[in-house]
Write a protein that holds these residues in place. Structure first.
Motif, PDB file in Angstrom:
ATOM      1  N   GLU A   1       2.929  -6.087   2.847  1.00  0.00           N
ATOM      2  CA  GLU A   1       1.957  -7.493   2.984  1.00  0.00           C
ATOM      3  C   GLU A   1       2.453  -7.729   4.867  1.00  0.00           C
ATOM      4  O   GLU A   1       2.127  -8.368   5.815  1.00  0.00           O
ATOM      5  CB  GLU A   1       1.199  -8.433   2.430  1.00  0.00           C
ATOM      6  CG  GLU A   1       1.060  -8.279   1.348  1.00  0.00           C
ATOM      7  CD  GLU A   1       0.486  -9.162   0.040  1.00  0.00           C
ATOM      8  OE1 GLU A   1       0.900 -10.209   1.141  1.00  0.00           O
ATOM      9  OE2 GLU A   1      -1.012  -9.346  -0.239  1.00  0.00           O
ATOM     10  N   GLU A   2       3.830  -7.772   4.883  1.00  0.00           N
ATOM     11  CA  GLU A   2       4.552  -7.858   6.243  1.00  0.00           C
ATOM     12  C   GLU A   2       5.141  -7.094   6.959  1.00  0.00           C
ATOM     13  O   GLU A   2       5.125  -6.801   7.658  1.00  0.00           O
ATOM     14  CB  GLU A   2       5.702  -8.604   6.050  1.00  0.00           C
ATOM     15  CG  GLU A   2       5.506  -9.812   5.252  1.00  0.00           C
ATOM     16  CD  GLU A   2       4.855 -10.945   6.082  1.00  0.00           C
ATOM     17  OE1 GLU A   2       5.117 -11.324   6.732  1.00  0.00           O
ATOM     18  OE2 GLU A   2       4.323 -12.007   5.054  1.00  0.00           O
ATOM     19  N   ASP A   3       4.003  -5.643   6.689  1.00  0.00           N
ATOM     20  CA  ASP A   3       4.456  -4.721   7.141  1.00  0.00           C
ATOM     21  C   ASP A   3       5.687  -3.342   7.519  1.00  0.00           C
ATOM     22  O   ASP A   3       5.748  -3.065   8.110  1.00  0.00           O
ATOM     23  CB  ASP A   3       3.929  -3.909   9.042  1.00  0.00           C
ATOM     24  CG  ASP A   3       2.293  -4.173   9.323  1.00  0.00           C
ATOM     25  OD1 ASP A   3       1.749  -4.306   8.469  1.00  0.00           O
ATOM     26  OD2 ASP A   3       1.859  -4.878  10.169  1.00  0.00           O
ATOM     27  N   ASP A   4       6.600  -3.950   6.004  1.00  0.00           N
ATOM     28  CA  ASP A   4       8.145  -3.346   6.327  1.00  0.00           C
ATOM     29  C   ASP A   4       7.610  -2.385   5.549  1.00  0.00           C
ATOM     30  O   ASP A   4       6.924  -2.698   4.375  1.00  0.00           O
ATOM     31  CB  ASP A   4       8.629  -4.663   5.340  1.00  0.00           C
ATOM     32  CG  ASP A   4       8.856  -5.862   6.467  1.00  0.00           C
ATOM     33  OD1 ASP A   4       9.338  -5.663   7.540  1.00  0.00           O
ATOM     34  OD2 ASP A   4       9.507  -7.178   5.763  1.00  0.00           O
ATOM     35  N   ILE A   5       8.505  -1.474   5.097  1.00  0.00           N
ATOM     36  CA  ILE A   5       8.634  -0.157   4.458  1.00  0.00           C
ATOM     37  C   ILE A   5       9.220   0.091   3.374  1.00  0.00           C
ATOM     38  O   ILE A   5      10.653  -0.279   3.300  1.00  0.00           O
ATOM     39  CB  ILE A   5       8.981   1.133   4.936  1.00  0.00           C
ATOM     40  CG1 ILE A   5       8.335   1.174   6.136  1.00  0.00           C
ATOM     41  CG2 ILE A   5       8.577   2.068   4.059  1.00  0.00           C
ATOM     42  CD1 ILE A   5       6.211   1.235   5.896  1.00  0.00           C
ATOM     43  N   VAL A   6       8.965  -0.382   1.811  1.00  0.00           N
ATOM     44  CA  VAL A   6       9.729  -0.748   0.759  1.00  0.00           C
ATOM     45  C   VAL A   6       9.744   0.790  -0.027  1.00  0.00           C
ATOM     46  O   VAL A   6       8.641   1.372  -0.161  1.00  0.00           O
ATOM     47  CB  VAL A   6       8.626  -1.869   0.060  1.00  0.00           C
ATOM     48  CG1 VAL A   6       9.886  -1.930  -1.476  1.00  0.00           C
ATOM     49  CG2 VAL A   6       8.753  -3.171   0.930  1.00  0.00           C
ATOM     50  N   MET A   7      10.687   1.151  -0.854  1.00  0.00           N
ATOM     51  CA  MET A   7      11.056   2.103  -0.903  1.00  0.00           C
ATOM     52  C   MET A   7      11.332   1.965  -2.961  1.00  0.00           C
ATOM     53  O   MET A   7      12.157   1.243  -3.170  1.00  0.00           O
ATOM     54  CB  MET A   7      12.561   3.036  -0.355  1.00  0.00           C
ATOM     55  CG  MET A   7      12.410   3.534   0.793  1.00  0.00           C
ATOM     56  SD  MET A   7      11.219   4.174   0.844  1.00  0.00           S
ATOM     57  CE  MET A   7      12.138   5.122   2.527  1.00  0.00           C
TER      58      MET A   7
ATOM     59  N   ARG B   1       0.959  -1.287   0.139  1.00  0.00           N
ATOM     60  CA  ARG B   1      -0.428  -0.014   0.300  1.00  0.00           C
ATOM     61  C   ARG B   1       0.713   1.524   0.051  1.00  0.00           C
ATOM     62  O   ARG B   1       2.034   0.972   1.144  1.00  0.00           O
ATOM     63  CB  ARG B   1      -0.846   0.010   1.318  1.00  0.00           C
ATOM     64  CG  ARG B   1      -2.006   1.151   1.427  1.00  0.00           C
ATOM     65  CD  ARG B   1      -2.940   0.828   1.974  1.00  0.00           C
ATOM     66  NE  ARG B   1      -3.155  -0.209   2.714  1.00  0.00           N
ATOM     67  CZ  ARG B   1      -5.090  -0.407   1.634  1.00  0.00           C
ATOM     68  NH1 ARG B   1      -5.495  -0.141   1.009  1.00  0.00           N
ATOM     69  NH2 ARG B   1      -4.852  -1.288   2.065  1.00  0.00           N
ATOM     70  N   ILE B   2       0.248   2.078  -0.348  1.00  0.00           N
ATOM     71  CA  ILE B   2       1.636   3.006  -0.881  1.00  0.00           C
ATOM     72  C   ILE B   2       0.866   4.240   0.674  1.00  0.00           C
ATOM     73  O   ILE B   2      -0.245   4.637   0.469  1.00  0.00           O
ATOM     74  CB  ILE B   2       0.836   4.537  -2.382  1.00  0.00           C
ATOM     75  CG1 ILE B   2       1.177   3.383  -2.987  1.00  0.00           C
ATOM     76  CG2 ILE B   2       1.925   5.517  -2.037  1.00  0.00           C
ATOM     77  CD1 ILE B   2       0.654   4.491  -4.822  1.00  0.00           C
ATOM     78  N   ILE B   3       1.843   4.827   1.240  1.00  0.00           N
ATOM     79  CA  ILE B   3       2.001   5.510   2.371  1.00  0.00           C
ATOM     80  C   ILE B   3       2.585   7.013   1.853  1.00  0.00           C
ATOM     81  O   ILE B   3       2.086   7.618   2.927  1.00  0.00           O
ATOM     82  CB  ILE B   3       2.309   5.027   3.620  1.00  0.00           C
ATOM     83  CG1 ILE B   3       4.031   4.914   3.172  1.00  0.00           C
ATOM     84  CG2 ILE B   3       1.895   3.842   3.649  1.00  0.00           C
ATOM     85  CD1 ILE B   3       4.742   4.244   4.315  1.00  0.00           C
TER      86      ILE B   3
ATOM     87  N   PHE C   1       9.729  12.781  -4.675  1.00  0.00           N
ATOM     88  CA  PHE C   1      10.605  12.627  -5.533  1.00  0.00           C
ATOM     89  C   PHE C   1      11.230  11.949  -6.249  1.00  0.00           C
ATOM     90  O   PHE C   1      11.157  11.646  -7.615  1.00  0.00           O
ATOM     91  CB  PHE C   1      11.255  14.214  -5.359  1.00  0.00           C
ATOM     92  CG  PHE C   1      10.544  15.349  -5.557  1.00  0.00           C
ATOM     93  CD1 PHE C   1       9.735  15.843  -6.859  1.00  0.00           C
ATOM     94  CD2 PHE C   1      10.233  16.082  -4.594  1.00  0.00           C
ATOM     95  CE1 PHE C   1       9.208  17.074  -7.187  1.00  0.00           C
ATOM     96  CE2 PHE C   1       9.903  17.261  -5.159  1.00  0.00           C
ATOM     97  CZ  PHE C   1       8.862  18.011  -5.830  1.00  0.00           C
ATOM     98  N   ALA C   2      11.423  10.950  -5.145  1.00  0.00           N
ATOM     99  CA  ALA C   2      12.588   9.627  -5.653  1.00  0.00           C
ATOM    100  C   ALA C   2      11.989   8.244  -5.716  1.00  0.00           C
ATOM    101  O   ALA C   2      11.842   7.979  -6.425  1.00  0.00           O
ATOM    102  CB  ALA C   2      13.324   9.972  -4.801  1.00  0.00           C
ATOM    103  N   ASN C   3      10.537   8.298  -4.769  1.00  0.00           N
ATOM    104  CA  ASN C   3      10.120   6.665  -4.368  1.00  0.00           C
ATOM    105  C   ASN C   3       8.863   7.215  -4.138  1.00  0.00           C
ATOM    106  O   ASN C   3       8.268   8.598  -3.795  1.00  0.00           O
ATOM    107  CB  ASN C   3      10.816   6.011  -3.284  1.00  0.00           C
ATOM    108  CG  ASN C   3      12.530   6.288  -2.896  1.00  0.00           C
ATOM    109  OD1 ASN C   3      13.218   5.483  -4.375  1.00  0.00           O
ATOM    110  ND2 ASN C   3      13.622   6.621  -2.372  1.00  0.00           N
ATOM    111  N   LEU C   4       8.220   5.713  -4.941  1.00  0.00           N
ATOM    112  CA  LEU C   4       7.014   5.633  -4.214  1.00  0.00           C
ATOM    113  C   LEU C   4       6.583   4.590  -2.905  1.00  0.00           C
ATOM    114  O   LEU C   4       7.845   4.236  -2.745  1.00  0.00           O
ATOM    115  CB  LEU C   4       5.990   4.682  -4.736  1.00  0.00           C
ATOM    116  CG  LEU C   4       5.265   5.122  -6.016  1.00  0.00           C
ATOM    117  CD1 LEU C   4       5.045   3.925  -6.854  1.00  0.00           C
ATOM    118  CD2 LEU C   4       4.295   6.146  -6.464  1.00  0.00           C
ATOM    119  N   VAL C   5       6.435   4.838  -1.659  1.00  0.00           N
ATOM    120  CA  VAL C   5       6.837   4.405  -0.439  1.00  0.00           C
ATOM    121  C   VAL C   5       5.994   3.321  -0.012  1.00  0.00           C
ATOM    122  O   VAL C   5       4.800   4.280  -0.278  1.00  0.00           O
ATOM    123  CB  VAL C   5       7.032   5.480   1.062  1.00  0.00           C
ATOM    124  CG1 VAL C   5       7.556   4.868   2.593  1.00  0.00           C
ATOM    125  CG2 VAL C   5       8.416   6.281   0.790  1.00  0.00           C
TER     126      VAL C   5
END
Length: 293
Positions: A177-183, A163-165, A169-173
């Protein structure tokens, strides 16, 4: 997300007011005490530099406010999925940074036009070195001002899903599903396989599993068992006529299935909980038949 937007709408513009008060004070001092200011060698240039930042920044803030008001008024009676306000805020921050750099140059007596002319070759080299970041920034702006994506959407970009949080300008954060933050670099939206799983504000999710052929012959019974366990589930929007197991693949000694369901919300956590409940029922069903055989 809506609560945050409403909160932002109600927030008093303290920074704008402070800038406006500072401009009034500095302008008044400049008019009332011109001789005293000139007596201090560095003070006139400092005042010029500060005002060269504050005045354009105030005008920019006012224009931003008017644009957002007009945009919200225009879309008042229909749902908006875009990130127009987010894009305006990011662009305003960039322009304020440019104004700040120009004002610092003016404060130190540097003509911005001469500086830009002398830095042209260096700027070209910087553009080459930071090409990926610049293209990411442009991609980020395109995403912000389009209706393809919105904060809160569930998406899949390449091998990344979540899910996009935030959109920078650099990334979609993303929050996976594991509640990890992915850039995820913004360029991936345009160069990799991209799916917006929330494009129609859907709370659809899928449960995938496989069963041995010996159990798959009893698939209709499994459907009935799952119907009975899910029909009154408080977190599901259950449609009995749309409830059926779809065959995805038939192997040598197994069959893969998919079950599409609608939850009451788009929450990843809720989807995982529902999926776990359904898989437990399937495992229980499979175990009963394997024991009896």
């Amino acid at each position: 997300m809506n609560a945050t937007l409403e909160e932002n709408k109600r927030r008093f513009p303290w920074i704008f007011v402070v800038k406006l008060v500072l401009v009034i004070i500095l302008t008044t001092v400049n008019i009332q005490f011109p001789m005293e200011i000139k007596a201090v060698s560095w003070l006139p240039q400092l005042l010029k530099g500060v005002l060269s930042f504050l005045i354009p920044s105030i005008i920019l803030s006012f224009v931003r406010f008017i644009i957002i008001i007009l945009y919200n008024t225009r879309h008042k009676h229909r749902p908006v999925r875009g990130n127009f306000v987010l894009g305006i805020n990011r662009l305003t921050a960039v322009l304020n940074t440019v104004f700040a750099i120009v004002s610092i140059m003016i404060t130190f007596g540097i003509d911005p036009r001469d500086f830009i002319t002398s830095m042209t070759i260096v700027a070209m080299a910087i553009a080459v070195l930071f090409r990926d970041y610049i293209t990411n920034m442009i991609s980020g702006l395109i995403i912000m001002f389009s209706e393809q994506l919105s904060v809160g959407d569930r998406i899949k970009v390449g091998d990344h899903k979540g899910r996009i949080i935030d959109i920078t300008f650099a990334n979609l954060v993303l929050q996976d599903e594991e509640d990890d933050i992915v850039m995820v670099p913004n360029n991936f939206v345009f160069t990799a396989t991209f799916m917006n799983l929330s494009a129609h504000q859907s709370s659809l999710f899928s449960v995938r599993f496989e069963l041995p052929l010996s159990v798959s012959v009893h698939i209709q019974e499994l459907e009935e068992v799952l119907k009975l366990s899910l029909i009154a589930h408080p977190n599901l929007r259950f449609e009995e006529d749309e409830f059926y197991l779809k065959v995805v693949e038939i192997g040598k000694d197994f069959v893969r299935y998919k079950l599409d369901l609608y939850a009451v919300s788009n929450s990843n956590r809720m989807h995982r909980q529902l999926e776990n409940e359904i898989l437990k029922e399937i495992i229980k069903f499979e175990g009963n038949y394997l024991k009896s055989s």
